[in-house]
Design an enzyme around this catalytic site. Structure first.
Site, PDB file in Angstrom:
ATOM      1  N   HIS A 222       1.015  -1.195   0.140  1.00  0.00           N
ATOM      2  CA  HIS A 222       0.117  -0.106  -0.002  1.00  0.00           C
ATOM      3  C   HIS A 222       0.942   1.152   0.138  1.00  0.00           C
ATOM      4  O   HIS A 222       1.840   1.424  -0.991  1.00  0.00           O
ATOM      5  CB  HIS A 222      -0.894  -0.114   1.138  1.00  0.00           C
ATOM      6  CG  HIS A 222      -2.123   0.879   1.451  1.00  0.00           C
ATOM      7  ND1 HIS A 222      -2.286   1.606   0.024  1.00  0.00           N
ATOM      8  CD2 HIS A 222      -2.932   1.004   2.350  1.00  0.00           C
ATOM      9  CE1 HIS A 222      -3.448   2.499   0.492  1.00  0.00           C
ATOM     10  NE2 HIS A 222      -3.746   2.035   2.064  1.00  0.00           N
ATOM     11  N   HIS A 261      -2.258  -2.683  -9.946  1.00  0.00           N
ATOM     12  CA  HIS A 261      -3.280  -2.101  -8.968  1.00  0.00           C
ATOM     13  C   HIS A 261      -4.557  -2.965  -9.189  1.00  0.00           C
ATOM     14  O   HIS A 261      -4.570  -3.405  -9.797  1.00  0.00           O
ATOM     15  CB  HIS A 261      -3.660  -0.623  -9.327  1.00  0.00           C
ATOM     16  CG  HIS A 261      -4.509   0.318  -8.316  1.00  0.00           C
ATOM     17  ND1 HIS A 261      -5.604   0.070  -8.170  1.00  0.00           N
ATOM     18  CD2 HIS A 261      -3.841   1.163  -7.523  1.00  0.00           C
ATOM     19  CE1 HIS A 261      -6.021   0.876  -7.155  1.00  0.00           C
ATOM     20  NE2 HIS A 261      -4.928   1.466  -6.756  1.00  0.00           N
ATOM     21  N   ASP A 312       2.199   5.608  -6.461  1.00  0.00           N
ATOM     22  CA  ASP A 312       3.582   5.536  -5.817  1.00  0.00           C
ATOM     23  C   ASP A 312       4.803   5.644  -6.612  1.00  0.00           C
ATOM     24  O   ASP A 312       5.827   6.174  -6.115  1.00  0.00           O
ATOM     25  CB  ASP A 312       3.679   4.461  -4.942  1.00  0.00           C
ATOM     26  CG  ASP A 312       2.619   4.407  -3.881  1.00  0.00           C
ATOM     27  OD1 ASP A 312       2.375   5.447  -3.223  1.00  0.00           O
ATOM     28  OD2 ASP A 312       1.801   3.484  -4.007  1.00  0.00           O
TER      29      ASP A 312
HETATM   30  C1  COA Z   1      -0.922  -3.343  -5.715  1.00  0.00           C
HETATM   31  C2  COA Z   1      -0.903  -4.808  -5.626  1.00  0.00           C
HETATM   32  C3  COA Z   1      -0.786  -5.265  -4.252  1.00  0.00           C
HETATM   33  C4  COA Z   1      -2.438  -5.434  -6.192  1.00  0.00           C
HETATM   34  O1  COA Z   1      -2.378  -6.659  -5.884  1.00  0.00           O
HETATM   35  P1  COA Z   1      -3.434  -7.558  -6.348  1.00  0.00           P
HETATM   36  O2  COA Z   1      -4.669  -6.997  -7.014  1.00  0.00           O
HETATM   37  O3  COA Z   1      -3.693  -8.710  -5.263  1.00  0.00           O
HETATM   38  O4  COA Z   1      -2.762  -8.570  -7.490  1.00  0.00           O
HETATM   39  P2  COA Z   1      -1.597  -9.400  -7.421  1.00  0.00           P
HETATM   40  O5  COA Z   1      -0.670  -9.329  -6.325  1.00  0.00           O
HETATM   41  O6  COA Z   1      -2.561 -10.778  -7.311  1.00  0.00           O
HETATM   42  O7  COA Z   1      -1.038  -9.651  -8.664  1.00  0.00           O
HETATM   43  C5  COA Z   1      -1.606 -10.321  -9.792  1.00  0.00           C
HETATM   44  C6  COA Z   1      -0.483 -10.642 -10.978  1.00  0.00           C
HETATM   45  O8  COA Z   1       0.128  -9.622 -11.320  1.00  0.00           O
HETATM   46  C7  COA Z   1       1.566  -9.734 -10.826  1.00  0.00           C
HETATM   47  N1  COA Z   1       1.851  -8.355 -10.287  1.00  0.00           N
HETATM   48  C8  COA Z   1       0.935  -7.605  -9.596  1.00  0.00           C
HETATM   49  N2  COA Z   1       1.812  -6.574  -9.503  1.00  0.00           N
HETATM   50  C9  COA Z   1       3.113  -6.680  -9.902  1.00  0.00           C
HETATM   51  C10 COA Z   1       4.168  -5.790  -9.564  1.00  0.00           C
HETATM   52  N3  COA Z   1       4.207  -4.617  -9.067  1.00  0.00           N
HETATM   53  N4  COA Z   1       5.378  -6.367 -10.006  1.00  0.00           N
HETATM   54  C11 COA Z   1       5.478  -7.645 -10.678  1.00  0.00           C
HETATM   55  N5  COA Z   1       4.464  -8.504 -10.755  1.00  0.00           N
HETATM   56  C12 COA Z   1       3.310  -7.994 -10.388  1.00  0.00           C
HETATM   57  C13 COA Z   1       1.741 -10.725  -9.679  1.00  0.00           C
HETATM   58  O9  COA Z   1       2.892 -11.479  -9.262  1.00  0.00           O
HETATM   59  C14 COA Z   1       0.586 -11.651 -10.358  1.00  0.00           C
HETATM   60  O10 COA Z   1       0.975 -12.535 -11.062  1.00  0.00           O
HETATM   61  P3  COA Z   1       0.616 -14.297 -11.449  1.00  0.00           P
HETATM   62  O11 COA Z   1      -0.889 -13.782 -11.496  1.00  0.00           O
HETATM   63  O12 COA Z   1       1.289 -14.577 -12.535  1.00  0.00           O
HETATM   64  O13 COA Z   1       1.182 -14.734  -9.974  1.00  0.00           O
HETATM   65  C15 COA Z   1       0.322  -5.560  -6.688  1.00  0.00           C
HETATM   66  O14 COA Z   1       0.068  -4.850  -7.759  1.00  0.00           O
HETATM   67  C16 COA Z   1       1.476  -5.025  -5.970  1.00  0.00           C
HETATM   68  O15 COA Z   1       2.125  -5.543  -5.002  1.00  0.00           O
HETATM   69  N6  COA Z   1       2.174  -4.089  -6.506  1.00  0.00           N
HETATM   70  C17 COA Z   1       3.450  -3.522  -5.871  1.00  0.00           C
HETATM   71  C18 COA Z   1       3.391  -2.741  -4.594  1.00  0.00           C
HETATM   72  C19 COA Z   1       2.638  -1.422  -4.888  1.00  0.00           C
HETATM   73  O16 COA Z   1       3.055  -0.480  -5.876  1.00  0.00           O
HETATM   74  N7  COA Z   1       1.581  -0.986  -4.114  1.00  0.00           N
HETATM   75  C20 COA Z   1       0.764   0.248  -4.180  1.00  0.00           C
HETATM   76  C21 COA Z   1      -0.464   0.171  -4.767  1.00  0.00           C
HETATM   77  S1  COA Z   1      -1.267   1.453  -5.079  1.00  0.00           S
END
Ligand code: COA
Length: 375
Positions: A222, A261, A312
């Protein structure tokens, strides 16, 4: 018989309640604050948008003056909280210090009853003003410097920068932070806002509810992502290293901070503004490499993972160019989101029902109890 509705993991695609505060349109990449498009909101000051969230409308000049005075009158914090910050600065990270310091505020606040909307609004104004003073004191303490008293002549953003640096900043610096704060105020039922609302739904006080929000925001999935983005850029070091870094990181299945996201399936509309700010700031300070590296990462992430930059991502290189230390980025997010959290807490309490979901139990049900001496 109770009918169970099993939600998708992480509550994805689940609508848990209504809100009139903000709309996040994930397919089209649209963000609306109480009816206004984020591109319009980016033209407003933080104080105006706080008024929109807490009082329900954009203010007239007279209303803005009154609201601004109310915020300014709440900037001073108890010296004991500042003493705690100075003592904690060596041992702890800024978000952890902020969490404890905000908790300490409640000793001197008249905490509103959940049914008293006007008193809740006063708590919200006090929290927005005082959290910002605390944030600046944390920035100072981290550098081993004493806290600076607020300057009532300055706007919210300019005063934060003044209290952080001990000297006034020029208008361009203050305006950049002002706009960044506006872009971070609210975002639907994001993790920290939902956490704050769930906490408020027990009819606890507003300080307890925003503390839950701070704890949630601190995490790297987050708000903690902005600090993680800058740490990643510093680890990469030079534009020539971006491609090989990303290739290795993705091969190791690392999550790249600042991308992806839960709701947006296209460009985060806040990232567009922050990208422009990052480029302009790189040029202003004569060091465009952090912007150049960010842009290359953005291109590659879209090409290789079909993932867009989020709020971010470009805030990191913008704040870095402004001379703000990376571990303060999430704290800056928190001072903006304090307005969103408190508006959501008020909305929750205006039509409250305890938030208490069910869980599907997966453990055993028929284990035989054995006395301790026989185990
Ligand atoms: C924001 C976030 C938590 C959303 O999570 P979510 O909706 O639960 O999505 P998931 O984590 O299940 O990701 C779905 C797929 O995309 C990939 N993915 C998502 N964000 C990614 C990232 N930043 N880098 C690499 N791969 C990513 C995941 O590995 C997953 O791949 P898979 O299906 O092959 O396992 C996630 O995109 C993330 O961890 N981003 C990085 C942290 C970040 O910037 N957070 C701020 C958000 S405003």
């Amino acid at each position: 018989m109770t009918q169970w509705i099993v939600a998708e993991k992480g509550l994805q695609n689940i609508v848990v309640d209504q809100t009139a505060l903000s709309l996040v349109e994930g397919q089209q990449g649209i963000l609306i604050y109480r009816g206004y498009h984020i591109d319009e909101m980016a033209k407003c000051s933080f104080e105006e948008v706080c008024h929109l969230f807490l009082c329900g409308s954009l203010p007239s000049s007279a209303e803005l003056d009154r609201f601004d005075s109310a915020l300014k009158s709440e900037r001073i914090v108890d010296s004991r909280v500042l003493e705690y910050i100075a003592a904690a600065a060596k041992a702890d990270v800024p978000m952890a210090i902020l969490r404890t310091a905000v908790s300490m505020l409640s000793a001197k606040m008249n905490l509103a009853d959940a049914s008293n909307a006007e008193a809740l609004r006063k708590n919200a104004i006090a929290l927005i003003a005082k959290t910002t003073t605390l944030a600046a004191a944390i920035a100072r303490a981290k550098k081993g410097q004493p806290a600076v008293q607020p300057d009532p002549a300055l706007s919210h953003a300019a005063n934060f920068l003044y209290m952080s640096r001990g000297e006034r900043v020029d208008e361009v610096v203050a305006k950049t932070l002002d706009t960044a704060l506006v872009l971070h105020i609210d975002h639907g039922f994001n993790a920290s806002t939902f956490t704050a609302r769930a906490t408020a739904s027990t009819l606890t006080d507003m300080v307890s509810a925003v503390l839950a929000g701070i704890g949630s925001l601190k995490g790297p999935l987050h708000g903690g992502a902005n600090t993680a983005v800058m740490n990643m850029l510093l680890e990469i070091g030079e534009p020539d290293n971006v491609d090989s870094f990303l290739e290795k990181a993705l091969a190791e299945k690392r999550k790249i901070p600042g991308f992806g996201h839960r709701v947006y399936k296209t460009l985060d509309p806040r990232a567009k503004h922050l990208k422009q700010m990052s480029e302009a700031w790189g040029k202003r300070v004569g060091e465009v490499k952090w912007f150049t590296m960010s842009q290359r990462l953005e291109e590659l992430m879209l090409e290789k993972k079909k993932l867009n930059a989020n709020v971010d991502f470009y805030s990191a290189s913008t704040y870095y160019a402004m001379g703000i230390p990376p571990d303060m980025y999430t704290v800056i997010f928190a001072i903006a989101r304090m307005a969103g959290w408190s508006a959501h807490i008020m909305e929750q309490l205006g039509n409250n029902r305890l938030i208490r979901p069910e869980a599907e139990y997966t453990g055993p049900k028929d284990l035989k109890w054995v006395p301790i001496e026989e185990r």
